[in-house]
Scaffold this motif. Structure first.
Motif, PDB file in Angstrom:
ATOM      1  N   ALA A  75     117.923  28.396  -3.947  1.00  0.00           N
ATOM      2  CA  ALA A  75     117.915  27.983  -5.347  1.00  0.00           C
ATOM      3  C   ALA A  75     118.604  26.634  -5.529  1.00  0.00           C
ATOM      4  O   ALA A  75     118.231  25.841  -6.400  1.00  0.00           O
ATOM      5  N   GLU A  76     119.597  26.363  -4.706  1.00  0.00           N
ATOM      6  CA  GLU A  76     120.320  25.098  -4.783  1.00  0.00           C
ATOM      7  C   GLU A  76     119.449  23.936  -4.335  1.00  0.00           C
ATOM      8  O   GLU A  76     119.458  22.856  -4.941  1.00  0.00           O
ATOM      9  N   LYS A  77     118.679  24.149  -3.258  1.00  0.00           N
ATOM     10  CA  LYS A  77     117.832  23.092  -2.700  1.00  0.00           C
ATOM     11  C   LYS A  77     116.633  23.750  -2.024  1.00  0.00           C
ATOM     12  O   LYS A  77     116.790  24.441  -1.023  1.00  0.00           O
ATOM     13  N   ALA A  78     115.465  23.547  -2.581  1.00  0.00           N
ATOM     14  CA  ALA A  78     114.278  24.297  -2.148  1.00  0.00           C
ATOM     15  C   ALA A  78     113.793  23.908  -0.759  1.00  0.00           C
ATOM     16  O   ALA A  78     113.263  24.754  -0.029  1.00  0.00           O
ATOM     17  N   THR A  79     113.962  22.653  -0.388  1.00  0.00           N
ATOM     18  CA  THR A  79     113.462  22.208   0.915  1.00  0.00           C
ATOM     19  C   THR A  79     114.577  21.497   1.685  1.00  0.00           C
ATOM     20  O   THR A  79     115.401  20.800   1.083  1.00  0.00           O
ATOM     21  N   PRO A  80     114.608  21.691   3.000  1.00  0.00           N
ATOM     22  CA  PRO A  80     113.733  22.552   3.796  1.00  0.00           C
ATOM     23  C   PRO A  80     113.999  24.025   3.498  1.00  0.00           C
ATOM     24  O   PRO A  80     115.130  24.396   3.191  1.00  0.00           O
ATOM     25  N   ALA A  81     112.980  24.852   3.606  1.00  0.00           N
ATOM     26  CA  ALA A  81     113.064  26.235   3.158  1.00  0.00           C
ATOM     27  C   ALA A  81     113.603  27.159   4.240  1.00  0.00           C
ATOM     28  O   ALA A  81     113.174  27.098   5.397  1.00  0.00           O
ATOM     29  N   LEU A  82     114.516  28.039   3.846  1.00  0.00           N
ATOM     30  CA  LEU A  82     114.957  29.109   4.730  1.00  0.00           C
ATOM     31  C   LEU A  82     113.937  30.239   4.784  1.00  0.00           C
ATOM     32  O   LEU A  82     113.875  30.983   5.760  1.00  0.00           O
ATOM     33  N   LEU A  83     113.164  30.385   3.719  1.00  0.00           N
ATOM     34  CA  LEU A  83     112.108  31.399   3.632  1.00  0.00           C
ATOM     35  C   LEU A  83     110.789  30.671   3.397  1.00  0.00           C
ATOM     36  O   LEU A  83     110.296  30.582   2.267  1.00  0.00           O
ATOM     37  N   PRO A  84     110.181  30.117   4.450  1.00  0.00           N
ATOM     38  CA  PRO A  84     108.971  29.310   4.283  1.00  0.00           C
ATOM     39  C   PRO A  84     107.845  30.108   3.629  1.00  0.00           C
ATOM     40  O   PRO A  84     107.681  31.310   3.871  1.00  0.00           O
ATOM     41  N   GLU A  85     107.091  29.420   2.788  1.00  0.00           N
ATOM     42  CA  GLU A  85     105.996  30.062   2.065  1.00  0.00           C
ATOM     43  C   GLU A  85     105.020  30.689   3.056  1.00  0.00           C
ATOM     44  O   GLU A  85     104.591  30.064   4.023  1.00  0.00           O
ATOM     45  N   GLY A  86     104.659  31.948   2.789  1.00  0.00           N
ATOM     46  CA  GLY A  86     103.752  32.689   3.652  1.00  0.00           C
ATOM     47  C   GLY A  86     104.437  33.424   4.781  1.00  0.00           C
ATOM     48  O   GLY A  86     103.815  34.254   5.451  1.00  0.00           O
ATOM     49  N   GLU A 238     138.494  28.157 -14.537  1.00  0.00           N
ATOM     50  CA  GLU A 238     138.105  27.152 -15.536  1.00  0.00           C
ATOM     51  C   GLU A 238     136.601  27.103 -15.790  1.00  0.00           C
ATOM     52  O   GLU A 238     136.147  26.391 -16.690  1.00  0.00           O
ATOM     53  N   ALA A 239     135.830  27.855 -15.012  1.00  0.00           N
ATOM     54  CA  ALA A 239     134.365  27.811 -15.126  1.00  0.00           C
ATOM     55  C   ALA A 239     133.848  28.981 -15.960  1.00  0.00           C
ATOM     56  O   ALA A 239     134.540  29.967 -16.196  1.00  0.00           O
ATOM     57  N   THR A 240     132.606  28.834 -16.377  1.00  0.00           N
ATOM     58  CA  THR A 240     131.873  29.908 -17.058  1.00  0.00           C
ATOM     59  C   THR A 240     130.764  30.369 -16.132  1.00  0.00           C
ATOM     60  O   THR A 240     130.032  29.532 -15.586  1.00  0.00           O
ATOM     61  N   PRO A 241     130.600  31.684 -15.930  1.00  0.00           N
ATOM     62  CA  PRO A 241     129.519  32.144 -15.041  1.00  0.00           C
ATOM     63  C   PRO A 241     128.154  31.651 -15.508  1.00  0.00           C
ATOM     64  O   PRO A 241     127.911  31.442 -16.698  1.00  0.00           O
ATOM     65  N   ALA A 242     127.258  31.465 -14.544  1.00  0.00           N
ATOM     66  CA  ALA A 242     125.903  30.993 -14.840  1.00  0.00           C
ATOM     67  C   ALA A 242     125.122  32.058 -15.608  1.00  0.00           C
ATOM     68  O   ALA A 242     125.461  33.252 -15.594  1.00  0.00           O
ATOM     69  N   ALA A 243     124.067  31.612 -16.275  1.00  0.00           N
ATOM     70  CA  ALA A 243     123.192  32.539 -16.993  1.00  0.00           C
ATOM     71  C   ALA A 243     122.570  33.528 -16.022  1.00  0.00           C
ATOM     72  O   ALA A 243     122.324  33.215 -14.846  1.00  0.00           O
ATOM     73  N   LEU A 244     122.289  34.732 -16.502  1.00  0.00           N
ATOM     74  CA  LEU A 244     121.680  35.760 -15.657  1.00  0.00           C
ATOM     75  C   LEU A 244     120.234  35.406 -15.347  1.00  0.00           C
ATOM     76  O   LEU A 244     119.586  34.683 -16.104  1.00  0.00           O
ATOM     77  N   PRO A 245     119.702  35.898 -14.226  1.00  0.00           N
ATOM     78  CA  PRO A 245     118.302  35.615 -13.877  1.00  0.00           C
ATOM     79  C   PRO A 245     117.338  36.122 -14.950  1.00  0.00           C
ATOM     80  O   PRO A 245     117.583  37.164 -15.575  1.00  0.00           O
ATOM     81  N   GLU A 246     116.261  35.392 -15.142  1.00  0.00           N
ATOM     82  CA  GLU A 246     115.207  35.827 -16.066  1.00  0.00           C
ATOM     83  C   GLU A 246     114.218  36.690 -15.285  1.00  0.00           C
ATOM     84  O   GLU A 246     113.164  36.239 -14.865  1.00  0.00           O
ATOM     85  N   GLU A 247     114.614  37.923 -15.087  1.00  0.00           N
ATOM     86  CA  GLU A 247     113.855  38.842 -14.247  1.00  0.00           C
ATOM     87  C   GLU A 247     114.038  40.244 -14.795  1.00  0.00           C
ATOM     88  O   GLU A 247     115.048  40.556 -15.443  1.00  0.00           O
ATOM     89  N   GLU A 248     113.083  41.102 -14.535  1.00  0.00           N
ATOM     90  CA  GLU A 248     113.135  42.481 -15.005  1.00  0.00           C
ATOM     91  C   GLU A 248     114.346  43.210 -14.425  1.00  0.00           C
ATOM     92  O   GLU A 248     114.674  43.071 -13.251  1.00  0.00           O
ATOM     93  N   PHE A 249     115.015  43.997 -15.263  1.00  0.00           N
ATOM     94  CA  PHE A 249     116.106  44.861 -14.827  1.00  0.00           C
ATOM     95  C   PHE A 249     115.496  46.088 -14.163  1.00  0.00           C
ATOM     96  O   PHE A 249     114.705  46.813 -14.769  1.00  0.00           O
ATOM     97  N   ILE A 250     115.838  46.321 -12.890  1.00  0.00           N
ATOM     98  CA  ILE A 250     115.240  47.423 -12.125  1.00  0.00           C
ATOM     99  C   ILE A 250     116.367  48.313 -11.613  1.00  0.00           C
ATOM    100  O   ILE A 250     117.142  47.911 -10.749  1.00  0.00           O
ATOM    101  N   GLU A 251     116.472  49.528 -12.143  1.00  0.00           N
ATOM    102  CA  GLU A 251     117.508  50.453 -11.692  1.00  0.00           C
ATOM    103  C   GLU A 251     116.908  51.852 -11.600  1.00  0.00           C
ATOM    104  O   GLU A 251     116.938  52.632 -12.550  1.00  0.00           O
TER     105      GLU A 251
END
Length: 311
Positions: A75-86, A238-251
């Motif tokens: 998420a920080e840096k898309a390329t080069p990818a640790l999980l290559p497409e496909g 001194e920081a504020t946590p980042a916004a939560l992911p925009e993804e379905e809650f699955i429990e």
């Protein structure tokens, strides 16, 4: 934009995996040295009790386990990818195997008496005993079982032979042709073995594997500078946590947002972390917790390899 802060120590194999991933992505980061054994008061102020190494901090967001750290670095840096497409499934699956099966074999081989004598020979007897006691506690209470040394030695030629075969048959220079999370997950186990002349021949005997390991280690650790644990705590406070992911809650087990829960690893280092459940996605769990020294924190865990329970 917050800096990437890695809490680690130099001899940790999983920390080496994280450092190599940072180098692969050519990221800048801050380095916080943590104790090798408990207690780790500054680290656990951030995690709430999770004690394994390494931990990645981004402001007031704390990422536990290198499987999830890899996704945060994507998420920080898309390329080069640790999980290559496909290749996402293949690379994730091999990485999971390496971090469990291959790592447990490496631990058995590294902790054999001759190897430990070399690694710890210069330490006072009390320090050696403290380290052994700490590692015994780390591996108690979880599902991970120690591989007997004789069995690890017996299995090793098959494990290395399969890696060597994979490298011989790929067109590129890495396990799936191009570099991926799979390479770094296997490499840290072999890096661990390279630590003494007792276990280094278990890697060096296999020329394709040894050459591949040199290529992976060649990515280096990126650009980093030292930071104290007190400074890291101040960053979180001194920081504020980042916004939560925009993804379905699955429990699937019926837990709800806002519920008080504990999350813990299932294999080893099973110390539970208590907090308020904020998010449960396909890959990630997030707890909210508050610490008098570090402030309000969001602590992130991978779903796989961890359990979550209502309090």
């Amino acid at each position: 934009m917050h800096e990437l802060i890695l809490h680690h120590y130099d001899a940790s194999p999983f920390a080496e995996k994280a450092r190599l991933m940072l180098g692969f992505k050519q990221l800048s980061w801050r380095s916080v040295e943590i104790p090798r054994i408990m207690p780790k008061p500054d680290l656990t102020a951030l995690t709430g009790g999770y004690r394994k190494t390494p931990v990645l901090q981004v402001g007031a967001d704390i990422y536990c386990d290198t499987a999830l750290i890899a996704r945060r670095l994507e998420a920080e840096k898309a390329t080069p990818a640790l999980l290559p497409e496909g290749q996402e499934f293949n690379t994730s699956l091999l990485a999971q195997w390496a971090d469990s099966v291959l790592f447990q074999h490496a631990v058995a081989l590294v902790f054999q008496p001759q190897s430990i004598a070399v690694r710890m020979g210069r330490l006072p007897a009390a320090a050696q005993q403290a380290f052994i006691a700490d590692r015994s506690a780390l591996f108690s209470g979880g599902s991970a079982s120690r591989v007997p040394l004789e069995q690890a030695k017996h299995n090793w030629p098959a494990l290395m032979g399969r890696l060597q075969q994979q490298l011989q048959r790929e067109d590129g220079d890495f396990l799936f042709g191009e570099p991926s999370l799979a390479d770094f997950s296997v490499a840290h186990c072999l890096w661990f073995l390279r630590g003494t002349p007792v276990t280094a021949p278990l890697v060096d005997y296999y020329p394709e594997v040894s050459a591949w390991l040199a290529r992976v280690l060649g990515f280096g650790h990126g650009s980093f500078s030292e930071m104290s644990s007190e400074q890291a705590l101040a960053v979180a406070r001194e920081a504020t946590p980042a916004a939560l992911p925009e993804e379905e809650f699955i429990e699937p087990n019926g837990l709800q947002v806002g519920q008080s829960v504990t999350i813990a690893a299932v294999d080893y280092g099973v110390d539970p972390v208590q907090g308020e459940l904020l998010f449960a996605g396909r890959e990630e769990l997030i707890l909210r917790r508050e610490d008098e020294r570090a402030g309000v924190l969001h602590v992130h865990f991978p779903r796989l390899g961890f359990r979550i329970e209502a309090r």
